[in-house]
Each structure stands twice: as structure tokens, then as C-alpha cells.
Design a protein around this motif. Structure first.
Motif, PDB file in Angstrom:
ATOM      1  N   VAL A  52      42.013  48.456 -47.007  1.00 57.62           N
ATOM      2  CA  VAL A  52      43.082  48.676 -46.047  1.00 57.62           C
ATOM      3  C   VAL A  52      42.681  49.082 -44.951  1.00 57.62           C
ATOM      4  O   VAL A  52      43.244  48.660 -43.620  1.00 57.62           O
ATOM      5  N   MET A  53      41.301  49.879 -44.862  1.00 60.03           N
ATOM      6  CA  MET A  53      41.048  50.075 -43.314  1.00 60.03           C
ATOM      7  C   MET A  53      40.510  48.795 -42.623  1.00 60.03           C
ATOM      8  O   MET A  53      40.870  48.656 -41.607  1.00 60.03           O
ATOM      9  N   SER A  54      40.169  47.780 -43.300  1.00 59.49           N
ATOM     10  CA  SER A  54      39.572  46.657 -42.712  1.00 59.49           C
ATOM     11  C   SER A  54      40.660  46.014 -42.312  1.00 59.49           C
ATOM     12  O   SER A  54      40.701  45.368 -41.151  1.00 59.49           O
ATOM     13  N   ARG A  55      41.863  45.955 -42.861  1.00 54.04           N
ATOM     14  CA  ARG A  55      42.869  45.068 -42.461  1.00 54.04           C
ATOM     15  C   ARG A  55      43.551  45.669 -41.049  1.00 54.04           C
ATOM     16  O   ARG A  55      43.900  45.232 -40.114  1.00 54.04           O
ATOM     17  N   VAL A  56      43.611  47.240 -40.890  1.00 55.07           N
ATOM     18  CA  VAL A  56      43.897  47.896 -39.977  1.00 55.07           C
ATOM     19  C   VAL A  56      42.947  47.711 -39.042  1.00 55.07           C
ATOM     20  O   VAL A  56      43.503  47.029 -37.626  1.00 55.07           O
ATOM     21  N   PHE A  57      41.639  47.402 -38.867  1.00 58.90           N
ATOM     22  CA  PHE A  57      40.986  47.364 -37.787  1.00 58.90           C
ATOM     23  C   PHE A  57      40.934  45.969 -37.480  1.00 58.90           C
ATOM     24  O   PHE A  57      40.719  45.484 -36.197  1.00 58.90           O
ATOM     25  N   ASN A  58      41.071  44.959 -38.402  1.00 58.35           N
ATOM     26  CA  ASN A  58      41.223  43.559 -38.252  1.00 58.35           C
ATOM     27  C   ASN A  58      42.431  43.389 -37.306  1.00 58.35           C
ATOM     28  O   ASN A  58      42.557  42.391 -36.345  1.00 58.35           O
ATOM     29  N   HIS A  59      43.715  43.850 -37.660  1.00 60.56           N
ATOM     30  CA  HIS A  59      44.977  43.694 -36.948  1.00 60.56           C
ATOM     31  C   HIS A  59      44.867  44.237 -35.350  1.00 60.56           C
ATOM     32  O   HIS A  59      45.176  43.840 -34.640  1.00 60.56           O
TER      33      HIS A  59
END
Length: 104
Positions: free
Chosen positions: A94-101
Motif C-alpha cells: 500500500v505504501m509503495s502505491r501511495v509513493f508511486n502515485h
């Protein structure tokens, strides 16, 4: 048949429906069931060491209860470790999705 969830204070711990010890629940999360089993083993270990067995001690049974309790505690720790790593992996995804976004 009626299943009661209440236990009198002086009764030994019993496995209840809400402890999730059925086969389907054990496949997904058995921490609640293991906790209840550990609680019951501790109760019976304490009972064997109490005054009611002073005249007829049960050393072999006490030793067996201690061994069972240690095995359940190890199993419980391994399960908690596994669940913690699983949750960390999920959190990292989830954290990587947030950073990616956010990087866009």
C-alpha cells in the motif's frame, strides 16, 4: 441444542464457538484458538500444582502439561511472527502505491 458463551468464573476455560477453532477458521487465522488452548493449559497446569493434588501429586502429568504449554507458546510465537511479516508486506504494498502515485 443451545451453545452458551458465558462461563462461570470458577470453571476451567473451554473452547467456545467464538474461539474460531473450527477447521475453516484455523486455515485463515488460528491465533484466537491458540490463545484459548494456551489459557486452558495454563489453568490445568496451575490446578495440578495446587493444594487439591497435594496428597496425590501427578508429576508425569505436570511435566506433560509443561511440555504442551511450551509447544503451544512456540507455535503461537511462530504464527505471530508470520502474521506480522504478512501484515508488513501488505503495508509495504500500500505504501509503495501511495509513493508511486505521489511521484507522478
Amino acid at each position: 441444542m443451545q451453545l452458551l458463551e458465558e462461563e462461570p468464573q470458577n470453571w476451567p476455560p473451554r473452547i467456545r464457538c467464538s474461539d474460531a477453532c473450527d477447521p475453516l477458521a484455523l486455515e485463515t487465522n488460528n491465533t484466537r484458538c491458540l490463545h484459548r488452548i494456551r489459557q486452558a493449559l495454563q489453568h490445568y497446569r496451575d490446578l495440578l500444582g495446587s493444594d487439591i493434588f497435594r496428597d496425590q501429586p501427578q508429576p508425569q502429568l505436570e511435566t506433560t502439561m509443561e511440555q504442551l504449554l511450551r509447544h503451544v507458546q512456540v507455535w503461537e510465537q511462530q504464527l505471530q511472527r508470520h502474521l506480522a511479516l504478512k501484515r508488513l508486506r501488505s503495508f509495504a504494498a500500500v505504501m509503495s502505491r501511495v509513493f508511486n502515485h505521489s511521484a507522478r
